[in-house]
Design a protein around this motif. Structure first.
Motif, PDB file in Angstrom:
ATOM      1  N   ALA A   1       5.916 -11.743   2.975  1.00  0.00           N
ATOM      2  CA  ALA A   1       5.043 -12.237   4.048  1.00  0.00           C
ATOM      3  C   ALA A   1       5.590 -13.532   4.659  1.00  0.00           C
ATOM      4  CB  ALA A   1       3.619 -12.444   3.528  1.00  0.00           C
ATOM      5  N   ARG A  43       7.327  -4.207  -2.594  1.00  0.00           N
ATOM      6  CA  ARG A  43       6.041  -4.374  -1.928  1.00  0.00           C
ATOM      7  C   ARG A  43       6.223  -4.766  -0.468  1.00  0.00           C
ATOM      8  NH1 ARG A  43       1.395  -4.862  -4.994  1.00  0.00           N
ATOM      9  NH2 ARG A  43       1.901  -4.404  -7.131  1.00  0.00           N
ATOM     10  N   SER A  80       4.973  -2.452   2.538  1.00  0.00           N
ATOM     11  CA  SER A  80       4.031  -3.084   3.458  1.00  0.00           C
ATOM     12  C   SER A  80       4.470  -2.900   4.908  1.00  0.00           C
ATOM     13  CB  SER A  80       3.934  -4.564   3.104  1.00  0.00           C
ATOM     14  OG  SER A  80       3.220  -5.260   4.080  1.00  0.00           O
ATOM     15  N   TYR A 133       0.956   4.666  -7.710  1.00  0.00           N
ATOM     16  CA  TYR A 133      -0.434   4.239  -7.511  1.00  0.00           C
ATOM     17  C   TYR A 133      -0.816   3.149  -8.506  1.00  0.00           C
ATOM     18  CZ  TYR A 133      -5.475   5.241  -6.723  1.00  0.00           C
ATOM     19  OH  TYR A 133      -6.805   5.178  -6.429  1.00  0.00           O
ATOM     20  N   LEU A 172       1.276  -0.077  -7.598  1.00  0.00           N
ATOM     21  CA  LEU A 172       0.844  -0.751  -6.369  1.00  0.00           C
ATOM     22  C   LEU A 172      -0.454  -1.522  -6.569  1.00  0.00           C
ATOM     23  CD1 LEU A 172       1.311   1.550  -3.262  1.00  0.00           C
ATOM     24  CD2 LEU A 172       2.556  -0.502  -3.887  1.00  0.00           C
ATOM     25  N   GLU A 189      -1.528  -4.949   4.080  1.00  0.00           N
ATOM     26  CA  GLU A 189      -1.873  -6.353   3.817  1.00  0.00           C
ATOM     27  C   GLU A 189      -2.053  -6.628   2.335  1.00  0.00           C
ATOM     28  OE1 GLU A 189      -2.891  -9.439   5.850  1.00  0.00           O
ATOM     29  OE2 GLU A 189      -1.199  -8.365   6.710  1.00  0.00           O
ATOM     30  N   TYR A 190      -2.778  -5.763   1.636  1.00  0.00           N
ATOM     31  CA  TYR A 190      -3.080  -6.125   0.252  1.00  0.00           C
ATOM     32  C   TYR A 190      -1.856  -6.010  -0.651  1.00  0.00           C
ATOM     33  CZ  TYR A 190      -4.389  -1.226  -1.329  1.00  0.00           C
ATOM     34  OH  TYR A 190      -4.441   0.096  -1.670  1.00  0.00           O
ATOM     35  N   LEU A 191      -0.848  -5.255  -0.193  1.00  0.00           N
ATOM     36  CA  LEU A 191       0.382  -5.180  -0.985  1.00  0.00           C
ATOM     37  C   LEU A 191       1.080  -6.520  -1.103  1.00  0.00           C
ATOM     38  CD1 LEU A 191       2.079  -1.862   0.072  1.00  0.00           C
ATOM     39  CD2 LEU A 191       0.988  -2.473  -2.064  1.00  0.00           C
ATOM     40  N   VAL A 192       0.934  -7.356  -0.084  1.00  0.00           N
ATOM     41  CA  VAL A 192       1.640  -8.631  -0.100  1.00  0.00           C
ATOM     42  C   VAL A 192       0.660  -9.812  -0.139  1.00  0.00           C
ATOM     43  CG1 VAL A 192       3.767  -7.767   0.952  1.00  0.00           C
ATOM     44  CG2 VAL A 192       1.890  -8.512   2.433  1.00  0.00           C
ATOM     45  N   LEU A 251      -5.822  -8.001  -2.457  1.00  0.00           N
ATOM     46  CA  LEU A 251      -5.772  -6.888  -3.416  1.00  0.00           C
ATOM     47  C   LEU A 251      -6.885  -7.050  -4.449  1.00  0.00           C
ATOM     48  CD1 LEU A 251      -4.598  -4.362  -4.717  1.00  0.00           C
ATOM     49  CD2 LEU A 251      -2.886  -5.789  -5.846  1.00  0.00           C
ATOM     50  N   TYR A 301     -10.082  -6.058  -2.859  1.00  0.00           N
ATOM     51  CA  TYR A 301     -10.122  -4.605  -2.684  1.00  0.00           C
ATOM     52  C   TYR A 301     -10.434  -3.916  -4.006  1.00  0.00           C
ATOM     53  CZ  TYR A 301      -8.422   0.159  -2.077  1.00  0.00           C
ATOM     54  OH  TYR A 301      -8.303   1.521  -2.079  1.00  0.00           O
ATOM     55  N   ARG A 302      -9.770  -4.377  -5.058  1.00  0.00           N
ATOM     56  CA  ARG A 302     -10.007  -3.755  -6.357  1.00  0.00           C
ATOM     57  C   ARG A 302     -11.445  -3.967  -6.810  1.00  0.00           C
ATOM     58  NH1 ARG A 302      -6.017  -3.992 -11.101  1.00  0.00           N
ATOM     59  NH2 ARG A 302      -7.978  -3.177 -11.887  1.00  0.00           N
ATOM     60  N   LEU A 315     -11.943  -0.259  -5.247  1.00  0.00           N
ATOM     61  CA  LEU A 315     -11.135   0.634  -6.083  1.00  0.00           C
ATOM     62  C   LEU A 315     -11.656   0.725  -7.516  1.00  0.00           C
ATOM     63  CD1 LEU A 315      -8.736   2.527  -6.203  1.00  0.00           C
ATOM     64  CD2 LEU A 315      -7.289   0.579  -6.787  1.00  0.00           C
ATOM     65  N   ASP A 316     -11.916  -0.419  -8.148  1.00  0.00           N
ATOM     66  CA  ASP A 316     -12.344  -0.372  -9.549  1.00  0.00           C
ATOM     67  C   ASP A 316     -13.660   0.387  -9.730  1.00  0.00           C
ATOM     68  OD1 ASP A 316     -10.043  -1.702 -10.149  1.00  0.00           O
ATOM     69  OD2 ASP A 316     -10.973  -3.610 -10.665  1.00  0.00           O
ATOM     70  N   LEU A 373     -12.804   4.087  -9.554  1.00  0.00           N
ATOM     71  CA  LEU A 373     -12.122   4.574 -10.755  1.00  0.00           C
ATOM     72  C   LEU A 373     -13.097   4.631 -11.928  1.00  0.00           C
ATOM     73  CD1 LEU A 373      -8.648   2.773 -10.467  1.00  0.00           C
ATOM     74  CD2 LEU A 373      -9.359   5.004  -9.588  1.00  0.00           C
ATOM     75  N   TYR A 388      -5.854  10.533  -8.298  1.00  0.00           N
ATOM     76  CA  TYR A 388      -5.778   9.870  -6.995  1.00  0.00           C
ATOM     77  C   TYR A 388      -4.347   9.576  -6.542  1.00  0.00           C
ATOM     78  CZ  TYR A 388     -10.801   9.336  -7.542  1.00  0.00           C
ATOM     79  OH  TYR A 388     -12.138   9.594  -7.710  1.00  0.00           O
TER      80      TYR A 388
END
Lengths: 210, 210
Positions: free
Chosen positions: A34, A111, A115, A171, A174, B116-119, B124, B127-128, B132-133, B136, B166
Motif C-alpha cells: 500500500a 498480498r 490486492s 482462503y 488470506l 483493501e483488506y488484504l493490505v 481485515l 471484516y473477520r 467472516l468469523d 464460519l 468456502y
C-alpha cells in the motif's frame, strides 16, 4: 592512457531492469504494497521514474514481475512430480506452497499482488497467463495421469479438483484463519483425495514426515 | 406565519450516514473500487468530505460498511438451516453465495473490499469480526450438529471443513476460473461431504433441483 569503452545500452537496460525488480521486491517487503510508490522504487534502484514507466504501466505490474522473478528463481520449471504415489506428489506441491505463503517476504508481496489484480483485469489476465494457468494445468496433468492409472474415477472433475486443492489453503492464508503448515497441507491432500474418490493406493500413502 | 422547526442533529446524522452508504454502494458498482474516491462519495451523497472522515478512516472502511448494509438487508440474521439433511442445508448456503458472487454489483464491491483488506490489517480484523468469523462459526455449528447426529465422524476437523466449503468457490470466483453457479455449488457440497467422510444419509441427498 585511459581507454574509452563504448556504452552498451542493452546491457545498461538489463542492469536497470534487474535493479528495479530487486528494489521493488525489497521495498514491498519493507513498507508493504500500500505504501510502495514508483518514486520509492526509482530512488532505491537509482533510476528515474520515467525509466520504470517505460517498461511497466503501474506499480502492480512492477511488483508482479518482481514476484515472478523470485518464484522462477525458487522453483525452476513448472511440473509436478509423478512418482506413482499421488498423495505424496500432491504433498510435494502443497508443502512448499505452505512454506511460501508463510514466508514474511512472500506474504507481503503476494498480498500486494493479489490486492492489485483483484481490481485490475489486465493484471489478473497477465497473472493467469504467466503463473496460475500453467500451475493449474500441470496439476490437472498429474491428476489425469492418476486417472489413467486407475487411482481416480474416470469421471473425475479436474476443474473442481484443482479448486479443492488450492482454494482452501489460499482462503485460510488470506484471512489468517489458522496455521498454514505441512501438517495442514497433508490433511488437505488427504481430504481432497477422499473428495475425489481416490483408490486406497492413491490416498493412503502415509505422509513421509514433516 | 412560518413555523420554525428545531434541527434534529441525530436524525440528520442518520440521513447523512444512509446517503453516504448508498452513494458508496452505487459508485463502487459504477466506477469500481480503484477509481472511487472519498470526494466522489461526498459529492454524490451531498455531504462534505469531513463528514465522511468523521465516521470512517478510509475509503475501504466506507465501502465495507456499505457492503455490510447490503448483506444484512439481503440475508437477515446469520444462521444455517438445520433440517437434518446436511447436504441440503449446505447447498442452501452455497447456492445463494454463488448467486451473490456473480451478481455484478456484488462482484465489484466484493473485489474492492477484498483488495483493501488484504493490505489493511485493521480492515481485515473488522471484516473477520463482523462478517467472516460469525459465518464460519454458524457453519461449524451446523457441522457439529451433524457430528452429534452421527452423520460425520467424531474426529471431523471443523476448521478444515469450512476451508473446504468456502475456499474453492472463492478461489474460482476471484480468479475467474469458471462458472460459479448452483451446479458448481452442488458438486462442491457433494465433494466436501465425501472429503469429510459423511455417512450416506448426510451425503447422498439428491439435489432438489436448481
Amino acid at each position: 592512457m585511459s581507454r574509452q569503452t563504448a556504452p552498451d545500452p542493452s546491457r545498461r537496460s538489463q542492469q536497470s531492469r534487474a535493479a528495479i525488480l530487486a528494489a521493488a521486491a525489497d521495498l514491498v517487503s519493507e513498507v508493504g504494497f500500500a505504501k510502495l510508490t514508483i518514486e520509492k522504487i526509482a530512488a532505491r534502484a537509482g533510476v528515474g521514474k520515467q525509466t520504470i514507466y517505460r517498461w511497466w504501466p503501474s506499480k502492480g505490474a512492477v511488483v508482479f514481475d518482481a514476484f515472478l522473478a523470485v518464484s522462477e528463481d525458487a522453483s525452476g520449471s513448472l511440473a509436478l512430480p509423478d512418482t506413482g504415489d499421488l498423495a505424496a506428489d500432491l504433498r510435494a506441491v502443497l508443502r512448499p506452497t505452505a512454506d511460501e505463503l508463510t514466508d514474511p517476504a512472500f506474504d507481503n508481496t503476494g498480498r500486494g499482488l493479489i490486492s492489485e489484480y483483484l481490481v485490475d483485469p489486465d493484471l489478473l489476465r497477465e497473472y493467469r497467463e504467466r503463473l496460475l494457468d500453467p500451475l493449474l494445468e500441470v496439476t490437472r496433468d498429474r491428476l489425469r495421469s492418476a486417472r489413467t492409472a486407475g487411482q481416480l474415477p474416470a469421471d473425475t472433475d479436474l476443474d473442481l479438483a484443482v479448486d479443492l486443492l488450492y482454494g482452501p489453503m489460499y482462503y485460510r492464508w488470506l484471512h489468517g484463519l489458522g496455521a498454514v503448515d505441512h501438517a495442514y497441507a497433508d490433511r488437505l491432500v488427504a481430504a481432497v483425495l477422499r473428495a475425489l474418490g481416490a483408490t486406497d493406493g492413491a490416498a493412503d500413502g502415509a505422509p513421509d514426515g514433516g
